[in-house]
Design an enzyme around this catalytic site. Structure first.
Site, PDB file in Angstrom:
ATOM      1  N   PRO A   1     -15.458 -20.312 -16.539  1.00 65.09           N
ATOM      2  CA  PRO A   1     -16.300 -20.927 -17.579  1.00 65.09           C
ATOM      3  C   PRO A   1     -15.708 -22.159 -18.245  1.00 65.09           C
ATOM      4  O   PRO A   1     -16.349 -22.775 -19.075  1.00 65.09           O
ATOM      5  CB  PRO A   1     -16.456 -19.795 -18.591  1.00 65.09           C
ATOM      6  CG  PRO A   1     -15.188 -19.022 -18.476  1.00 65.09           C
ATOM      7  CD  PRO A   1     -14.816 -19.058 -17.015  1.00 65.09           C
TER       8      PRO A   1
ATOM      9  N   LYS B   1      -9.477 -22.859 -18.337  1.00 65.88           N
ATOM     10  CA  LYS B   1      -8.324 -23.521 -17.728  1.00 65.88           C
ATOM     11  C   LYS B   1      -8.543 -25.026 -17.628  1.00 65.88           C
ATOM     12  O   LYS B   1      -7.587 -25.804 -17.726  1.00 65.88           O
ATOM     13  CB  LYS B   1      -8.029 -22.911 -16.357  1.00 65.88           C
ATOM     14  CG  LYS B   1      -7.526 -21.465 -16.407  1.00 65.88           C
ATOM     15  CD  LYS B   1      -7.090 -20.983 -15.045  1.00 65.88           C
ATOM     16  CE  LYS B   1      -6.556 -19.552 -15.102  1.00 65.88           C
ATOM     17  NZ  LYS B   1      -7.621 -18.564 -15.381  1.00 65.88           N
TER      18      LYS B   1
ATOM     19  N   ASP C   1      -8.015 -21.752  -8.954  1.00 64.92           N
ATOM     20  CA  ASP C   1      -8.150 -20.453  -9.621  1.00 64.92           C
ATOM     21  C   ASP C   1      -9.247 -19.712  -8.870  1.00 64.92           C
ATOM     22  O   ASP C   1     -10.399 -19.675  -9.297  1.00 64.92           O
ATOM     23  CB  ASP C   1      -8.506 -20.661 -11.089  1.00 64.92           C
ATOM     24  CG  ASP C   1      -8.519 -19.370 -11.874  1.00 64.92           C
ATOM     25  OD1 ASP C   1      -7.707 -18.481 -11.560  1.00 64.92           O
ATOM     26  OD2 ASP C   1      -9.339 -19.245 -12.800  1.00 64.92           O
TER      27      ASP C   1
ATOM     28  N   CYS D   1      -6.849 -13.656 -11.003  1.00 60.95           N
ATOM     29  CA  CYS D   1      -6.756 -12.683 -12.107  1.00 60.95           C
ATOM     30  C   CYS D   1      -6.703 -11.277 -11.526  1.00 60.95           C
ATOM     31  O   CYS D   1      -7.291 -10.337 -12.060  1.00 60.95           O
ATOM     32  CB  CYS D   1      -7.934 -12.842 -13.073  1.00 60.95           C
ATOM     33  SG  CYS D   1      -9.561 -12.595 -12.345  1.00 60.95           S
TER      34      CYS D   1
END
Length: 425
Positions: free
Chosen positions: A112, A115, A177, A230
């Site tokens: 969202p 980062k 990511d 994550c």
């Protein structure tokens, strides 16, 4: 919390009994709340304790109702999980330290936007950040958060990694990511538990390698890639880093990380390279894995100039590029909402109207508001504690609310008094 047996067995084997016991115990605890202050917009400090690996990050005592804080909507701070703020430390230590020239950086899977906003804050002035999200719905959320953060030198795109490879744009640094099995989010997202399976871990590993392969082509020689997930398993983490080194020729970069941060290193047997794993119960955070990879060679640093915007417009699906183009409604020119939130806003361009807390919440709910009688007619910037929230059009007896419909607060509850987690210094 009911965890899949396959997850328990594999994670116990990976972590060992001591780490695993602390991790499992932590899953019953409340997730720590944390924010990152937008230092480009404010010198405010926070009523909390510092996140050690992020200069502007703070842990909070509890989790306040951020929805009802106008400063949150004004982009004065971003609500972000503490481990994710580690990208600030990584960017500064691995890329920007001792660099005084602008950089061209890509956040490939950015929604969202936490980062991306951290990256932008860590970059030298004049740098340009491309913030990309392949999923259109999530890209809208990304655009909103980038707009609220307010830095004009960010280009938001809605593209797949292969589109970037085909674009021919070479970046000084890339954050990957990547989508993952989400094991590090089990404490705060029960949906991640329901979706977990051995097969999904394997699918994620294959997808992650595809994404990194495309992204590696976009990295200039001598550039840096930050690989992040994550999740906690070694298949999506260490095994992928090892694969990137063997197949793509990457070199792993070591960072100076203080022991007191309790960041865990490699958990893959026979692989002692410097990687950084945040485990709930060990570090004060949710789960995260990160590694820094260097592309060999002495390539010429990317020149950040206007031609890049032109190239991006032609070859990528640009959603937001910092250009504040007004819309026309009849005879009226309605300024772009992002102009009010941008760091480049000329504060003398529009009259400014300071709102009291109840009126600020009404504005953010896109309700009609009343402005002081001496307010000039036409477009005005409405502010709260001096922070711009957006535009309104004063027509005399009332002011038309120009806040974006899709951003409005939907809750009908309005706190009687304003309580902020920020402190004026």
């Amino acid at each position: 919390m009911q965890l899949p047996k396959d997850f328990i067995d594999s994670t116990l084997t990976t972590m060992g009994e001591e780490l695993f016991s602390k991790f499992i115990s932590a899953l019953d605890d409340e997730s720590p709340a944390s924010i990152r202050v937008n230092v480009a917009k404010t010198a405010l400090s926070c009523r909390g304790t510092a996140v050690p690996w992020c200069q502007s990050g703070f842990y909070l005592e509890g989790r306040p109702p951020f929805t009802f804080d106008p400063l949150f909507h004004a982009g004065a701070y971003y609500v972000q999980e503490a481990a994710s703020m580690f990208v600030d430390y990584v960017m500064r230590k691995a890329v920007t330290d001792n660099i005084d020239k602008p950089l061209l950086v890509l956040d490939l899977c950015a929604a969202p936007g936490g980062k991306s906003t951290a990256l932008r804050a860590a970059l030298p002035e004049g740098s340009l950040l491309f913030s990309n999200e392949p999923d259109r719905r999530r890209c809208n959320i990304l655009s909103e958060n980038i707009m609220k953060w307010g830095h004009p030198d960010v280009v938001v795109t809605n593209n797949y990694p292969r589109d970037y490879r085909k674009s021919g744009i070479a970046f000084d640094a890339i954050l990957c990511d990547v989508p993952c099995s989400g094991e590090g989010m089990f404490r705060k997202d029960e949906g991640a538990i329901r979706e977990w399976s051995v097969q999904n871990v394997e699918r994620c590993q294959r997808l992650q390698r595809e994404i990194v392969s495309e992204a590696w082509s976009c990295l200039r020689d001598g550039g840096m890639m930050i690989y992040s997930t994550c999740t906690l398993n070694t298949k999506e983490n260490e095994e992928n880093v090892k694969w990137i080194c063997c197949e793509l020729g990457a070199e792993i970069v070591a960072l100076d990380v203080p022991c007191e941060w309790n960041i865990t290193g490699s958990l893959l047997s026979g692989f002692a390279a410097p990687v950084y794993r945040f485990i709930p119960g060990i570090t004060r955070s949710e789960g995260l894995f990160m590694a820094v990879l260097h592309k060999s060679g002495e390539g010429i640093a990317t020149v950040v100039n206007d031609a890049l915007h032109s190239m991006a417009a032609k070859r990528l699906n640009v959603v937001l590029d910092g250009v504040m183009t007004p819309t026309v409604k009849g005879r009226d020119f309605i300024p772009a909402h992002g102009e009010a939130l941008s760091l480049s806003l000329e504060r003398t361009k529009y009259p400014s109207v300071e709102l009291e807390y109840p009126t600020a919440i009404q504005y953010l709910r896109k309700e009609a508001i009343t402005v002081p009688a001496d307010t000039p007619r036409g477009i005005v910037v409405v502010t709260f504690l001096g922070f711009p929230l957006g535009f309104a059009k004063n027509i005399g007896n009332r002011a038309n609310n120009l806040y974006p419909q899709e951003w409005k607060i939907k809750s009908t509850h309005i706190p009687k008094e304003y309580e902020t987690i920020l402190e004026f210094t």
